[in-house]
Design a protein around this motif. Structure first.
Motif, PDB file in Angstrom:
ATOM      1  N   GLN A  80      24.375  51.967  68.966  1.00 29.75           N
ATOM      2  CA  GLN A  80      25.743  51.371  69.039  1.00 29.75           C
ATOM      3  C   GLN A  80      27.412  51.173  68.543  1.00 29.75           C
ATOM      4  OE1 GLN A  80      23.384  47.486  67.366  1.00 29.75           O
ATOM      5  NE2 GLN A  80      21.486  48.181  68.751  1.00 29.75           N
ATOM      6  N   ALA A  81      27.715  51.806  67.074  1.00 25.68           N
ATOM      7  CA  ALA A  81      28.051  51.961  66.653  1.00 25.68           C
ATOM      8  C   ALA A  81      28.876  52.957  67.353  1.00 25.68           C
ATOM      9  CB  ALA A  81      28.439  52.680  65.174  1.00 25.68           C
ATOM     10  N   GLY A 118      23.164  44.691  57.597  1.00 27.13           N
ATOM     11  CA  GLY A 118      22.114  44.247  58.558  1.00 27.13           C
ATOM     12  C   GLY A 118      21.395  43.699  58.245  1.00 27.13           C
ATOM     13  N   LEU A 157      31.070  44.752  64.694  1.00 29.88           N
ATOM     14  CA  LEU A 157      30.135  44.573  63.532  1.00 29.88           C
ATOM     15  C   LEU A 157      30.178  42.880  62.682  1.00 29.88           C
ATOM     16  CD1 LEU A 157      29.475  45.782  60.503  1.00 29.88           C
ATOM     17  CD2 LEU A 157      32.141  46.011  59.702  1.00 29.88           C
ATOM     18  N   PHE A 200      16.011  52.580  62.393  1.00 23.79           N
ATOM     19  CA  PHE A 200      17.483  51.725  62.253  1.00 23.79           C
ATOM     20  C   PHE A 200      18.996  52.518  62.024  1.00 23.79           C
ATOM     21  CE2 PHE A 200      14.622  48.354  60.313  1.00 23.79           C
ATOM     22  CZ  PHE A 200      14.458  47.060  61.653  1.00 23.79           C
ATOM     23  N   ASN A 237      23.827  45.131  71.666  1.00 21.70           N
ATOM     24  CA  ASN A 237      22.829  45.054  71.344  1.00 21.70           C
ATOM     25  C   ASN A 237      21.146  45.656  72.170  1.00 21.70           C
ATOM     26  OD1 ASN A 237      24.223  43.225  69.509  1.00 21.70           O
ATOM     27  ND2 ASN A 237      23.232  41.975  70.174  1.00 21.70           N
ATOM     28  N   SER A 256      28.267  49.447  59.161  1.00 18.87           N
ATOM     29  CA  SER A 256      27.644  48.922  60.598  1.00 18.87           C
ATOM     30  C   SER A 256      26.282  50.152  60.165  1.00 18.87           C
ATOM     31  CB  SER A 256      28.160  49.736  62.354  1.00 18.87           C
ATOM     32  OG  SER A 256      28.369  50.620  62.267  1.00 18.87           O
ATOM     33  N   LEU A 257      25.864  51.181  59.868  1.00 12.86           N
ATOM     34  CA  LEU A 257      25.046  52.166  59.603  1.00 12.86           C
ATOM     35  C   LEU A 257      24.565  51.077  58.327  1.00 12.86           C
ATOM     36  CD1 LEU A 257      26.113  56.189  60.574  1.00 12.86           C
ATOM     37  CD2 LEU A 257      24.676  53.791  61.727  1.00 12.86           C
ATOM     38  N   GLU A 313      19.241  52.506  66.633  1.00 14.63           N
ATOM     39  CA  GLU A 313      19.715  51.220  66.632  1.00 14.63           C
ATOM     40  C   GLU A 313      20.808  51.464  66.323  1.00 14.63           C
ATOM     41  OE1 GLU A 313      17.643  47.771  65.859  1.00 14.63           O
ATOM     42  OE2 GLU A 313      15.566  48.387  66.494  1.00 14.63           O
ATOM     43  N   ARG A 314      21.303  52.058  65.199  1.00 15.89           N
ATOM     44  CA  ARG A 314      22.766  51.066  64.706  1.00 15.89           C
ATOM     45  C   ARG A 314      23.546  52.090  64.836  1.00 15.89           C
ATOM     46  NH1 ARG A 314      20.803  49.578  58.687  1.00 15.89           N
ATOM     47  NH2 ARG A 314      19.786  47.471  59.277  1.00 15.89           N
ATOM     48  N   SER A 358      27.454  41.492  64.566  1.00 18.27           N
ATOM     49  CA  SER A 358      26.081  41.802  64.390  1.00 18.27           C
ATOM     50  C   SER A 358      25.975  40.779  63.159  1.00 18.27           C
ATOM     51  CB  SER A 358      25.790  43.472  63.830  1.00 18.27           C
ATOM     52  OG  SER A 358      27.187  43.651  63.093  1.00 18.27           O
TER      53      SER A 358
END
Length: 384
Positions: A94-95, A61, A326, A86, A218, A57-58, A90-91, A329
């Protein structure tokens, strides 16, 4: 200390299940517990899956980041500015929130399913998530919705709902099917209350509450991660301390009492812990369905353990929510790619490639399929 646990199979009354467990001792025997090898493997595998999904997930996107750039952004904070932003702002939060919230929901579901001895008695089915949502909406429309106040409102709302459902369901003894049916009724009532509150709020508060009600990661930042981490540091050790009593209570109130367990006090403490775990997860990510319902049962099915393990349920919950996050997204990106491959059908426009699907939508679809599968599996058995 024995190396064998016994639990009655709810689908075959009177038949006992036994499983070998290895004693584990730390600190010259001051800390000891029993661990099933397969349960430990399932827990470790689920956590490893969650870690791998976090790493993926990192990288993926709207702004793809190569793995070496991810490492530089994480450990040194250097490299492309957009990549650093990012990845770190952000990522990553959230992860991490997906892992923490999934763990909390999985353990909460394991507690309620074990206490009620019913596979459908999860917080999202019996109304606790709806109660937490009501408390959070009240805070959002009244005070503006700061992260800490929303968390407190969700916990209080879930606790009040839990007390109401437990009081209504415990007359004549706490039975799983009664708890589920009353919980479904309370969920419907609270849904109406939530809708009314939204109609009486301002447009901005109503939009914020609607987004939150879907269940999404999100836009979540480090403040939500900090709240979840602090809450789990307090609640998880307490829940694990009650794990032994929980296993004994699965045998029935009479036998647990004979083994020295204070059933009513333990049930109350476990209910409060389960509501706390559910409440902080709902406050941070919204009322995400399916995870608390399915994680404990998937853990039991894969590990073939005689009962629900809090550790494995939390680990499986973390893996499930990470996978759902994941998938959500990348949902619109996958649809755009499918449109390009087919050519003659248009599902979404190219401009929607970077849209993010709320994770609650993904888990709700999976939850509906899982619930139908559970009911189909148990058809004709007379159990829920």
């Amino acid at each position: 200390m024995t190396a064998t646990e016994v639990r009655t199979d709810p689908e075959k009354p009177g038949r006992a299940l036994a499983a070998a467990a290895r004693p584990v001792r730390w600190g010259a025997g001051r800390i000891s517990f029993r661990m099933h090898r397969r349960t430990a493997l399932v827990s470790g595998g689920a956590l490893l899956l969650a870690a791998l999904l976090l790493l993926v997930s990192l990288c993926v996107g709207s702004y793809p980041v190569a793995l070496p750039d991810v490492a530089r952004a994480l450990f040194y904070g250097t490299g492309d500015r957009l990549a650093v932003h990012f990845v770190n702002q952000e990522r990553l939060p959230q992860a991490l929130l997906a892992i923490l919230a999934g763990c909390a929901l999985g353990m909460s579901g394991a507690i309620f399913q074990s206490v009620s001895r019913n596979a459908l008695a999860s917080p999202d089915v019996i109304g606790f998530n709806s109660g937490a949502a009501t408390g959070a909406i009240l805070v959002i429309v009244t005070f503006g919705g700061a992260a800490a106040s929303v968390a407190a409102g969700a916990i209080v709302g879930g606790l009040v709902t839990a007390l109401l459902v437990s009081a209504l369901a415990s007359r004549g003894g706490l039975h799983g099917i009664r708890l589920v049916l009353i919980g479904l009724g309370v969920t419907a009532m609270l849904g109406s209350v939530n809708s009314y509150l939204l109609t009486r709020s301002s447009l901005n508060d109503s939009q914020n509450a609607h987004i939150w009600l879907v269940g999404t990661l999100n836009g979540r930042g480090w403040s939500s991660v900090q709240i979840m981490a602090v809450a789990l540091l307090v609640l998880v050790p307490l829940a694990l301390l009650f794990g032994r009593r929980l296993r004994m209570m699965e045998l029935g109130d009479d036998l647990a009492t004979g083994l020295g367990v204070r059933v009513n006090a333990s049930r109350l403490a476990l209910t409060v812990l389960g509501i706390g775990l559910c409440g902080v997860a709902v406050a941070s990510a919204g009322p995400i369905p399916f995870i608390a319902l399915a994680a404990p049962q998937i853990a039991v099915m894969v590990s073939r353990s005689p009962g629900v393990s809090l550790v494995s349920a939390g680990a499986v919950g973390a893996g499930l929510l990470s996978a759902a996050h994941l998938a959500s997204s990348q949902f619109f990106t996958a649809l755009v790619w499918a449109d390009q491959q087919v050519g003659w059908i248009r599902i979404v426009e190219e401009s929607q490639r970077n849209n993010l699907l709320p994770v609650g939508v993904t888990t709700a679809v999976l939850g509906g399929v899982y619930l139908a599968w559970v009911l189909f599996k148990r058809r004709g058995t007379g159990t829920a």
